[in-house]
Write a protein that holds these residues in place. Sequence first.
Motif, mmCIF file in Angstrom:
data_model
loop_
_atom_site.group_PDB
_atom_site.id
_atom_site.type_symbol
_atom_site.label_atom_id
_atom_site.label_comp_id
_atom_site.label_asym_id
_atom_site.label_seq_id
_atom_site.Cartn_x
_atom_site.Cartn_y
_atom_site.Cartn_z
ATOM 1 N N ILE A 47 24.588 -2.590 11.272
ATOM 2 C CA ILE A 47 23.844 -1.227 12.389
ATOM 3 C C ILE A 47 24.431 -0.356 13.655
ATOM 4 O O ILE A 47 23.728 0.542 13.384
ATOM 5 C CB ILE A 47 23.424 -2.597 13.444
ATOM 6 C CG1 ILE A 47 22.728 -3.739 12.358
ATOM 7 C CG2 ILE A 47 22.367 -1.682 14.241
ATOM 8 C CD1 ILE A 47 22.272 -4.772 13.494
ATOM 9 N N ASP A 48 25.812 -0.719 13.475
ATOM 10 C CA ASP A 48 26.598 0.213 14.557
ATOM 11 C C ASP A 48 27.994 0.799 13.554
ATOM 12 O O ASP A 48 29.141 -0.049 14.570
ATOM 13 C CB ASP A 48 26.036 -0.032 15.296
ATOM 14 C CG ASP A 48 26.873 1.852 16.960
ATOM 15 O OD1 ASP A 48 26.906 1.905 16.320
ATOM 16 O OD2 ASP A 48 26.625 1.414 18.194
ATOM 17 N N MET A 49 28.242 1.799 12.861
ATOM 18 C CA MET A 49 30.025 1.756 12.148
ATOM 19 C C MET A 49 30.679 2.292 13.202
ATOM 20 O O MET A 49 32.157 1.853 13.107
ATOM 21 C CB MET A 49 29.533 2.681 11.288
ATOM 22 C CG MET A 49 30.824 1.906 10.080
ATOM 23 S SD MET A 49 31.681 0.543 10.220
ATOM 24 C CE MET A 49 31.542 0.571 8.072
ATOM 25 N N ASP A 50 30.341 3.049 13.845
ATOM 26 C CA ASP A 50 31.030 3.584 15.151
ATOM 27 C C ASP A 50 31.616 2.678 15.796
ATOM 28 O O ASP A 50 32.416 2.570 15.955
ATOM 29 C CB ASP A 50 30.149 5.033 15.535
ATOM 30 C CG ASP A 50 29.639 6.006 14.973
ATOM 31 O OD1 ASP A 50 30.516 6.056 13.960
ATOM 32 O OD2 ASP A 50 29.034 6.884 15.107
ATOM 33 N N MET A 51 30.641 1.741 16.484
ATOM 34 C CA MET A 51 31.686 0.672 17.565
ATOM 35 C C MET A 51 32.306 -0.082 17.142
ATOM 36 O O MET A 51 32.798 -0.419 17.832
ATOM 37 C CB MET A 51 30.327 -0.133 18.426
ATOM 38 C CG MET A 51 30.061 -0.753 19.169
ATOM 39 S SD MET A 51 29.337 -1.099 20.228
ATOM 40 C CE MET A 51 28.300 -2.271 19.134
ATOM 41 N N TYR A 52 32.034 -0.207 15.623
ATOM 42 C CA TYR A 52 32.653 -1.455 15.094
ATOM 43 C C TYR A 52 33.818 -0.649 14.741
ATOM 44 O O TYR A 52 34.738 -2.079 14.527
ATOM 45 C CB TYR A 52 32.088 -1.552 13.908
ATOM 46 C CG TYR A 52 33.022 -2.870 13.432
ATOM 47 C CD1 TYR A 52 33.095 -3.493 13.404
ATOM 48 C CD2 TYR A 52 33.364 -2.639 11.611
ATOM 49 C CE1 TYR A 52 33.692 -5.335 12.663
ATOM 50 C CE2 TYR A 52 34.546 -2.721 11.537
ATOM 51 C CZ TYR A 52 34.503 -5.008 11.686
ATOM 52 O OH TYR A 52 35.224 -5.516 11.025
ATOM 53 N N LYS A 53 33.823 0.972 14.449
ATOM 54 C CA LYS A 53 35.465 0.707 13.839
ATOM 55 C C LYS A 53 36.691 0.811 15.911
ATOM 56 O O LYS A 53 36.953 1.088 15.261
ATOM 57 C CB LYS A 53 35.299 2.401 13.942
ATOM 58 C CG LYS A 53 34.420 2.703 12.730
ATOM 59 C CD LYS A 53 34.750 3.638 11.687
ATOM 60 C CE LYS A 53 33.915 3.748 10.400
ATOM 61 N NZ LYS A 53 33.850 5.859 10.575
ATOM 62 N N HIS A 54 35.639 1.699 16.642
ATOM 63 C CA HIS A 54 36.323 0.841 18.156
ATOM 64 C C HIS A 54 36.975 -0.076 18.283
ATOM 65 O O HIS A 54 38.003 -0.147 18.443
ATOM 66 C CB HIS A 54 35.380 1.283 19.291
ATOM 67 C CG HIS A 54 34.995 3.620 19.245
ATOM 68 N ND1 HIS A 54 35.486 4.098 19.304
ATOM 69 C CD2 HIS A 54 33.954 3.962 19.453
ATOM 70 C CE1 HIS A 54 35.404 5.339 19.938
ATOM 71 N NE2 HIS A 54 34.416 5.076 19.391
ATOM 72 N N PHE A 55 35.960 -1.394 18.470
ATOM 73 C CA PHE A 55 36.248 -2.669 18.324
ATOM 74 C C PHE A 55 37.609 -2.850 17.601
ATOM 75 O O PHE A 55 38.146 -3.611 18.022
ATOM 76 C CB PHE A 55 34.992 -2.995 18.049
ATOM 77 C CG PHE A 55 35.474 -4.675 18.249
ATOM 78 C CD1 PHE A 55 34.975 -5.861 19.587
ATOM 79 C CD2 PHE A 55 35.298 -5.268 17.336
ATOM 80 C CE1 PHE A 55 35.643 -7.004 19.345
ATOM 81 C CE2 PHE A 55 36.378 -6.823 16.490
ATOM 82 C CZ PHE A 55 35.654 -7.510 18.553
ATOM 83 N N SER A 56 36.964 -2.827 15.938
ATOM 84 C CA SER A 56 38.584 -2.992 14.761
ATOM 85 C C SER A 56 39.746 -2.119 15.393
ATOM 86 O O SER A 56 40.789 -3.038 14.621
ATOM 87 C CB SER A 56 37.695 -3.271 13.698
ATOM 88 O OG SER A 56 37.550 -1.598 13.208
ATOM 89 N N LYS A 57 39.580 -1.007 15.523
ATOM 90 C CA LYS A 57 40.275 -0.329 15.865
ATOM 91 C C LYS A 57 41.266 0.131 16.885
ATOM 92 O O LYS A 57 42.575 -0.015 17.308
ATOM 93 C CB LYS A 57 40.758 0.768 14.938
ATOM 94 C CG LYS A 57 40.344 0.773 13.577
ATOM 95 C CD LYS A 57 40.066 2.289 12.939
ATOM 96 C CE LYS A 57 39.739 2.280 11.353
ATOM 97 N NZ LYS A 57 39.353 3.731 10.832
ATOM 98 N N ASP A 58 40.506 -0.129 17.892
ATOM 99 C CA ASP A 58 41.026 0.068 19.483
ATOM 100 C C ASP A 58 41.401 -0.939 20.557
ATOM 101 O O ASP A 58 40.470 -1.659 21.052
ATOM 102 C CB ASP A 58 40.253 1.222 19.871
ATOM 103 C CG ASP A 58 40.539 1.471 21.729
ATOM 104 O OD1 ASP A 58 41.753 0.915 21.954
ATOM 105 O OD2 ASP A 58 40.409 2.621 22.171
ATOM 106 N N SER A 59 42.144 -1.815 20.429
ATOM 107 C CA SER A 59 42.751 -2.527 21.223
ATOM 108 C C SER A 59 42.869 -2.684 22.560
ATOM 109 O O SER A 59 41.852 -3.667 23.360
ATOM 110 C CB SER A 59 44.393 -3.022 21.097
ATOM 111 O OG SER A 59 44.708 -2.075 21.454
ATOM 112 N N ALA A 60 42.301 -1.842 23.580
ATOM 113 C CA ALA A 60 42.346 -1.448 24.922
ATOM 114 C C ALA A 60 40.853 -1.645 25.151
ATOM 115 O O ALA A 60 40.163 -2.249 25.409
ATOM 116 C CB ALA A 60 42.302 -0.499 24.886
ATOM 117 N N PHE A 61 40.040 -0.964 23.627
ATOM 118 C CA PHE A 61 38.267 -0.677 23.541
ATOM 119 C C PHE A 61 37.959 -2.952 23.162
ATOM 120 O O PHE A 61 37.148 -3.271 24.077
ATOM 121 C CB PHE A 61 37.937 -0.628 22.563
ATOM 122 C CG PHE A 61 36.396 -0.362 22.616
ATOM 123 C CD1 PHE A 61 35.731 0.725 23.172
ATOM 124 C CD2 PHE A 61 35.785 -1.652 21.345
ATOM 125 C CE1 PHE A 61 34.088 -0.147 22.951
ATOM 126 C CE2 PHE A 61 34.433 -1.557 21.184
ATOM 127 C CZ PHE A 61 33.429 -1.091 21.654
#
Length: 75
Positions: A47-61
Amino acid sequence: MKFVNILKQIKEYIDFESKYLNNPDPHTKDLAFDKIMNEVMLRQRKIDMDMYKHFSKDSAFRMSWKYSLQQGVLR
């Protein structure tokens, strides 16, 4: 809305109550939440690839997201 939708999916997860909410062991409780959160987020990526990218790549996020979700399920 994204947060509310993901929070709802976590609360409706099949083993949520037994493995997280009613789990007295803090270590396994945390591991269970990570597993549930990761599975919900994997479904959410369609549904939201951008949010998933932040979730998977940004440990602080990811840590901030996890903390917010954990606080949300207790309400």
